[in-house]
Every structure is written in C-alpha cells, then in structure tokens.
Design a protein around this motif. Structure first.
Motif, PDB file in Angstrom:
ATOM      1  N   GLU A 120      12.894 -42.534  40.151  1.00 43.61           N
ATOM      2  CA  GLU A 120      12.027 -42.373  41.315  1.00 43.61           C
ATOM      3  C   GLU A 120      12.710 -43.035  42.511  1.00 43.61           C
ATOM      4  O   GLU A 120      13.416 -44.047  42.358  1.00 43.61           O
ATOM      5  CB  GLU A 120      10.661 -43.010  41.069  1.00 43.61           C
ATOM      6  CG  GLU A 120       9.884 -42.388  39.920  1.00 43.61           C
ATOM      7  CD  GLU A 120       9.572 -40.917  40.150  1.00 43.61           C
ATOM      8  OE1 GLU A 120       9.338 -40.540  41.323  1.00 43.61           O
ATOM      9  OE2 GLU A 120       9.566 -40.153  39.174  1.00 43.61           O
ATOM     10  N   ASP A 179      12.756 -30.929  39.119  1.00 41.16           N
ATOM     11  CA  ASP A 179      12.386 -32.311  39.419  1.00 41.16           C
ATOM     12  C   ASP A 179      13.496 -32.969  40.241  1.00 41.16           C
ATOM     13  O   ASP A 179      13.228 -33.733  41.180  1.00 41.16           O
ATOM     14  CB  ASP A 179      12.155 -33.074  38.107  1.00 41.16           C
ATOM     15  CG  ASP A 179      11.819 -34.540  38.324  1.00 41.16           C
ATOM     16  OD1 ASP A 179      10.695 -34.828  38.767  1.00 41.16           O
ATOM     17  OD2 ASP A 179      12.688 -35.395  38.057  1.00 41.16           O
ATOM     18  N   LYS A 187      13.104 -34.424  44.152  1.00 42.54           N
ATOM     19  CA  LYS A 187      13.405 -35.795  44.552  1.00 42.54           C
ATOM     20  C   LYS A 187      14.470 -35.844  45.644  1.00 42.54           C
ATOM     21  O   LYS A 187      14.359 -36.630  46.598  1.00 42.54           O
ATOM     22  CB  LYS A 187      13.862 -36.600  43.335  1.00 42.54           C
ATOM     23  CG  LYS A 187      12.730 -36.881  42.346  1.00 42.54           C
ATOM     24  CD  LYS A 187      13.237 -37.504  41.060  1.00 42.54           C
ATOM     25  CE  LYS A 187      12.091 -37.836  40.113  1.00 42.54           C
ATOM     26  NZ  LYS A 187      12.572 -38.317  38.792  1.00 42.54           N
TER      27      LYS A 187
END
Length: 411
Positions: free
Chosen positions: A84, A117, A121
């Motif tokens: 993250e 994903d 990001k």
C-alpha cells in the motif's frame, strides 16, 4: 505519442498474452513512440531495472506474427504484490524514478485481477504526485474472472483446448471395458470461478455425449452425493468422465484438495496452490466402489496450447493491447480496456474502458442460472456464451514439423 512506452506481463500466462504484447508494440510504433520497453518479469523486474528495448527483438512483420503465436509470457511474468502506498512510499519513489529516467509516457500492464491492483496503485500514486505518466491495464486471464469485461483474452483459447481435450478423453475412455467400470476424472483450473471447467461441455455434439458430470467451484461440493451419482452412472454404462474444478470446496469452505494435503504453497497475493482434487476423488471411488479410476490434470497445458488457439481470442488480444496504447495517447489513465460483446450471430465485439478501481480485486463468477439446478452441469446459456469465443484457428509457423516461436535474440 512523443515519449516512450513500457509494457509488462504479470500473473499466469495464456496462449494469447503475447498477442496483446504484439498489439501494444505495433500500435505504439504506429503512433510514433520513440521506444517501447519491455519489463522482464513485470513490476518485480522493473524494480531491479531489468528491461529490454523491444525493437531489438521484434524487427520484422514476421516477428510480430511469431509473437502472436508464442505461448507463455515472452517478457516473463511475476506474482509481485505492491505494498500500500502509505506503507512503503519508497518503493513507489523508486519505480517512478526509473520511469523518469526512461522518459516513460505510458505504462501498460497485461494481466488479471492482481495486475489491475498494480495499475490502480501506480495510477493513484501518479495522481497524488501530479506525475504525467499514464497507466493502463490490458485484461488477461484464462480464468475469465475479471469484472466488467464480457470476457478476457486467453479464455477462449483455453476453453477451446479444454473442450477438445475432454472430447479426446471421452473417445479414449470408451475403447476398453472393465469389470466394474472406468471413471476418469479431469481436473481443470479455476480457483473460485467455473468458467474453465464449464468449457468441458463444449465437447458435447453429434459425435460425443460430453462429460457425464461437471462440478464448478461456485457451489458447495457434496462428496457423498458425488459417490452416489457415480454408482448410478456405472449401473447404466461402462465408463464415466467427470470434469472437476481444482477449486471445488466442501460446505465448510475447505478445498477438496486440502483433504489430501494438496495445498502447500501460498503466493504473494495469498492464493493457495491447488492440486490433488482429482486424485483424492479417484481414491475415494476406488475404495468405495472398486472401479478402475484414472485422473488427468490439464494443468499448464490449458494455458500453453497455442497450437489450439482460438482465432477470435488472438485477434481480440491484439486489439485490447492496441486499445490501451490509443487510450493513453488520448490522455486516459487508471483504466482497464474491456471487451464489449455486440452480437452472438454473427459474433461481433468492440473495446471500451473501465476505471481500474472497479475492476481490481473483484472476481466475476459463473451466474447461478448458468449452472443446472442440481449443480452437476452447465446450461445451454453457458454454452451459447462461450461458443463464439473458440471460433477459428491460428496456424502455427512450422519449422521441421514443430511450431516456431519468437525467442530473445542475443545482442
């Protein structure tokens, strides 16, 4: 297009993933890109500054055609999960410093859920920093479980291979007669979605009855009911062919393969490696019925069989690669290219874009109404959906009787 492009491949390969790479390369060159770089082993390779100039490897129109017919991931793949942003901003700073050094205008990633994903990001980080690089996703997965797209490139060729292989298995199974019958269990990929195992029904036709049973992972699997069904079938015929998804689970959520210690590896995204489902069921049948059993695990052949690739699949894979370049050139970012089906007969499709936030980490499963009420087969609606995607053939370039693929040319 004034700058450079970089493209990578991620996740499990398909028979069509390199056709998407060819589409990216050809469209980028046609639109004036200065250089088209290829990440070696996806984002993981990029972090190690492992990339190539694709113009040194794709030099002729024949090279493009060979690439479209080459299975596996030409650039190499990875299953690398980006942290993250708030947890490890240094990783993102490193990635973007490499992109700046290479003067990258557009970053394209070919892959499935986990790859989207990555695009999500990276595009979010670019927005936070006001960075001009565009980030586009190109769909790829034999599992056909990406949301918002009618289907994914790679699925049609895998479905064609599965339908063909199951038909050949059925033909072989009827050759010999055994005293207590023969049960053949074909294990087919598919963790949570039954699109692949359902394709076994494509084997059914005038010359073939198709498999006797098909078990998808969308519904709980009842072992006792399975044993009863096999006994009933063996009372009527000398052989039975069953197609099972590797991801079928018991009502309590355990994978059937976990009953035989078939899960011993977990990747970076938390996905368990599934194997052994067919072997476990075959042992139970042998113990309780005494019939002859045999198991066939299609495994990586489902995604590597470029000699049985669908022409529709290869064409659409090329198109979505090109559409990603076009979208980036026109200013889009944080999007995944999707396929929209316009009609079934004649089959027609087009491309569009969807926000990657609505795609990443969302799985598309087989609708309940496309599975029979008793959960042991797929419906005609399922077949009508899949059949257009397997049409047409792509002839391999044969050299000395064996297909020739594009390989990395040494400098």
């Amino acid at each position: 297009m004034k700058g450079n492009i970089i493209v990578g491949q991620s996740g499990g390969p398909t028979a069509a993933i390199n056709s998407s790479l060819a589409g990216v390369y050809r469209t980028a060159i046609d639109r004036g890109a200065k250089k088209v770089y290829g990440m070696r082993h996806g984002i993981q390779g990029l972090l190690n500054e492992d990339y190539i100039d694709l113009s040194e490897h794709i030099q002729t129109d024949l090279d493009v055609e060979l690439l479209k017919r080459t299975p596996a991931a030409y650039l190499g793949s990875c299953r690398y999960k980006l942290p993250e942003i708030h947890e490890d901003i240094a990783t993102y700073d490193k990635i973007f410093s490499i992109l700046d050094k290479l003067e990258i205008e557009c970053f394209i990633y070919i892959g499935g859920n986990d790859s989207m994903d990555t695009i999500k990001k990276l595009s979010d980080y670019a927005i936070l920093r006001g960075h001009p690089t565009k980030f586009l996703g190109v769909p790829k997965t034999i599992d056909n479980d990406l949301a918002l797209t009618d289907h994914t490139p790679g699925y049609g060729s895998a479905a064609k291979y599965i339908g063909t292989s199951v038909k050949e298995i059925i033909q072989d199974s009827q050759a010999l007669i055994y005293d207590k019958g023969l049960v053949t269990i074909v294990e087919i990929m598919g963790r949570n979605a039954g699109w692949l195992v359902g394709a076994a029904a494509l084997s059914k036709g005038e010359d073939c009855d198709g498999p006797d049973l098909i078990y998808v992972p969308e519904l709980p699997f009842d072992i006792d009911n399975f044993l009863v069904r096999i006994k009933e079938l063996l009372a009527e015929k000398t052989f039975v062919v069953v197609a099972v998804s590797e991801g079928i689970r018991l009502a309590d959520g355990r994978y059937v393969c976990e009953l035989t210690d078939g899960v011993d590896f977990v990747d970076a995204f938390g996905h368990k490696q599934l194997t052994g489902t067919a072997n476990y069921l075959a042992r139970r049948l042998a113990q309780e019925i005494g019939c002859k059993t045999r198991t066939i695990e299609l495994s990586s052949m489902q995604r590597a069989a470029s000699h049985l690739a669908s022409r529709i699949d290869i064409l659409e894979a090329f198109q979505v690669g090109g559409a990603a370049v076009k979208a980036a050139d026109e200013g889009d970012t944080g999007e995944m290219v999707i396929i929209k089906r316009l009609s079934d007969d004649p089959y027609q499709s087009t491309t569009d874009l969807r926000n990657v936030h609505k795609v990443s980490n969302v799985e598309k499963v087989v609708p309940r109404e496309w599975i029979t009420e008793d959960g042991t087969y797929v419906t005609d609606e399922f077949i009508s959906y899949v059949r257009p995607l397997i049409q047409g053939d792509v002839s391999p370039v044969m050299v000395d009787g064996i297909p020739r693929y594009l390989y990395h040319k040494k400098k």
